[in-house]
Write a protein that holds these residues in place. Structure first.
Motif, PDB file in Angstrom:
ATOM      1  N   CYS A 270      71.981  74.589  94.686  1.00  0.00           N
ATOM      2  CA  CYS A 270      70.647  75.428  95.105  1.00  0.00           C
ATOM      3  C   CYS A 270      70.984  76.524  93.769  1.00  0.00           C
ATOM      4  O   CYS A 270      71.962  76.390  93.056  1.00  0.00           O
ATOM      5  CB  CYS A 270      70.575  75.863  96.456  1.00  0.00           C
ATOM      6  SG  CYS A 270      71.626  77.391  96.541  1.00  0.00           S
ATOM      7  N   HIS A 272      71.620  79.442  93.650  1.00  0.00           N
ATOM      8  CA  HIS A 272      72.804  80.172  94.023  1.00  0.00           C
ATOM      9  C   HIS A 272      74.082  79.867  93.127  1.00  0.00           C
ATOM     10  O   HIS A 272      74.843  80.442  93.169  1.00  0.00           O
ATOM     11  CB  HIS A 272      73.213  80.707  95.390  1.00  0.00           C
ATOM     12  CG  HIS A 272      71.964  81.448  96.057  1.00  0.00           C
ATOM     13  ND1 HIS A 272      71.863  82.751  95.876  1.00  0.00           N
ATOM     14  CD2 HIS A 272      70.881  80.969  96.846  1.00  0.00           C
ATOM     15  CE1 HIS A 272      70.538  83.040  96.568  1.00  0.00           C
ATOM     16  NE2 HIS A 272      70.004  82.039  97.094  1.00  0.00           N
ATOM     17  N   HIS A 277      74.706  71.544  98.345  1.00  0.00           N
ATOM     18  CA  HIS A 277      74.471  71.427  99.862  1.00  0.00           C
ATOM     19  C   HIS A 277      74.548  70.008 100.129  1.00  0.00           C
ATOM     20  O   HIS A 277      74.030  69.353  99.460  1.00  0.00           O
ATOM     21  CB  HIS A 277      73.354  72.233 100.194  1.00  0.00           C
ATOM     22  CG  HIS A 277      73.348  73.567 100.077  1.00  0.00           C
ATOM     23  ND1 HIS A 277      73.952  74.480 100.839  1.00  0.00           N
ATOM     24  CD2 HIS A 277      72.983  74.392  98.996  1.00  0.00           C
ATOM     25  CE1 HIS A 277      73.914  75.591 100.484  1.00  0.00           C
ATOM     26  NE2 HIS A 277      73.213  75.815  99.292  1.00  0.00           N
TER      27      HIS A 277
HETATM   28 ZN    ZN Z   1      72.809  77.213  98.268  1.00  0.00          ZN
END
Ligand code: ZN
Length: 452
Positions: A270, A272, A277
């Motif tokens: 993602c 970040h 994930h």
């Molecule tokens: Zn994430």
């Protein structure tokens, strides 16, 4: 193009977006329900699983036997849940594939490249195939590339173009409406890839890590001029140095993803950038050691067992992937309920074995090599174990280079691991040889037997 498939993906994506906001309890309840349905269906329709799980029908998942690819292929006709499916026919269908054809008019057939032995064959019915397609769309959405029918994203993929590989098959279904895309074979000459990318100007670029590294070098050298919004790597180990180089070239927009022919996208990064994930609403993952015992976060497993919750045509329950995965001990600020993988060290096949000074064998982790090799001023590298020692291949060496010093450093690192130090030969090559699928593994062994 098929309207039902488009609507299916849209519906699936709506579900996926809601699940991003689930709590961990909601996720686990969903897994338990989905596993129950999978097992009920499997025991009702698969003669193989009825024998394989005999006496264990009510046992918890972690007590069930592990299914390997060899077992899956050996018992193929008995394992699938549609008695009309015949392995021999599936093989013929696969060899004759050119586009979006379906076996028996209803199954999309995908095959692994078989770099580690015999290829595995995987069949998906319409519902299963929609989930596969949606899993890749979801990986892009997590990277900030939103999916809808009105804004289309110009994409370039540099990968395998073999008709039965999953990325080719996904493209064959999705072509023309999902996104305007050019597909280039990773085996094409570098100059031709660069020229076609310059002409196409992709907003999204997808390539194996080894190819992405070459393309970043081309951009820095001023030959490639593209400004993608998102850059995706997959299918190969992404080393720290390749990540650093790509981020330096195009900015913080590199997203790694992890996919398998068995089920589509398994995990994705993602925005970040804390790791990938796991798509735990689609698959139950178990990170385990050689003896199938669970391994805690922060430690590399030897294998990954997957239970594909939506699999019905070819149920996969505790199916073994030989990837060495490490779960992150800390959560991601995104708030997703899905566990994070902070590193994948490729396949167990990438672990080289050497005779030990103390007798027996030492297994040397790929990290021992990548820590050293990654710092070199080259556009690609490969360590190959041969009978007469290690052959180290370097491509497009940029600066003056001391081969002997590199050989010394590698020998010292192996001595520290307790190995009897092998001969090391450094070779400068125009490009790293690719596998049939266009990949360029960092580590490989050409020894007949592999000791583990
Ligand atoms: Zn994430």
């Amino acid at each position: 193009m098929d309207t039902q498939i488009i609507l299916g993906i849209l519906w699936q994506m709506r579900q996926f977006r809601q699940r991003d906001h689930w709590t961990r309890q909601q996720l686990e309840a969903h897994q338990a329900d989905a596993l129950r349905s999978l097992r009920e269906y499997t025991y009702a329709h698969s003669p193989f699983y009825r024998r394989f799980h005999q006496g264990l029908v009510d046992a918890p998942l972690h007590e069930l036997p592990v299914l390997t690819k060899a077992m899956l292929m050996e018992h193929f006709d008995d394992l699938v849940t549609d008695r009309a499916i015949r392995l021999e026919e599936v093989k013929t269908h696969m060899r004759d594939l050119t586009g979006d054809e379906r076996y028996l008019d209803r199954y999309w057939v995908n095959a692994t490249s078989g770099s580690s032995g015999h290829p595995g064959l995987f069949l998906f019915n319409r519902t299963e195939w929609i989930t596969v397609l949606a899993s890749f769309v979801r990986a892009r959405e997590w990277a900030g590339v939103k999916f809808n029918l009105t804004s289309r994203v110009k994409t370039a993929t540099v990968a395998s173009t073999t008709p039965f590989h999953m990325s080719t098959r996904v493209n064959a279904t999705a072509h023309s409406w999902w996104m305007p895309e050019i597909r280039l074979a990773a085996s094409e000459p570098k100059d031709s890839i660069v020229e076609r990318l310059n002409a196409w100007q992709p907003e999204m670029l997808i390539a194996y890590a080894s190819m992405m590294r070459i393309l970043a070098d081309e951009q820095l050298a001023g030959r490639l001029h593209i400004r993608p919004r998102a850059v995706f790597t997959s299918s190969e180990v992404l080393t720290q140095e390749t990540r650093r180089l790509v981020v330096h070239t195009w900015g913080e927009r590199l997203f790694n993803q992890y996919a398998a022919t068995e089920s589509g996208s398994l995990a994705a990064e993602c925005n970040h950038h804390r790791g990938m994930h796991l798509m735990e609403d689609l698959v139950i993952f178990e990170v385990v050691d050689q003896d199938n015992r669970p391994v805690p976060p922060g430690v590399y497993g030897d294998k990954l067992l997957i239970t594909v919750l939506g699999s019905r045509t070819q149920p996969l329950i505790r199916y073994e992937l030989s990837d060495s995965v490490r779960l992150s001990p800390s959560p991601c600020p995104s708030g997703h309920p899905f566990a994070l993988v902070d590193d994948i060290q490729g396949r167990v096949e990438d672990v080289l074995s050497f005779p030990s000074g103390a007798g027996g064998v030492v297994n040397v982790h790929p990290l021992v090599f990548s820590r050293i090799m990654d710092t070199l001023p080259v556009s690609g590298w490969q360590v190959v174990q041969e009978v007469d020692g290690l052959h180290v291949l370097l491509s497009s060496t940029r600066d003056k280079f001391d081969d002997e010093m590199l050989a010394d450093t590698l020998q010292q690192a192996l001595a520290e691991q307790g190995a009897i130090v092998p001969r090391v030969e450094v070779q400068h090559v125009a490009s790293i040889p690719q596998t049939a699928a266009g990949k360029a593994p960092l580590i490989k062994s050409n020894l007949q037997t592999h000791i583990l």
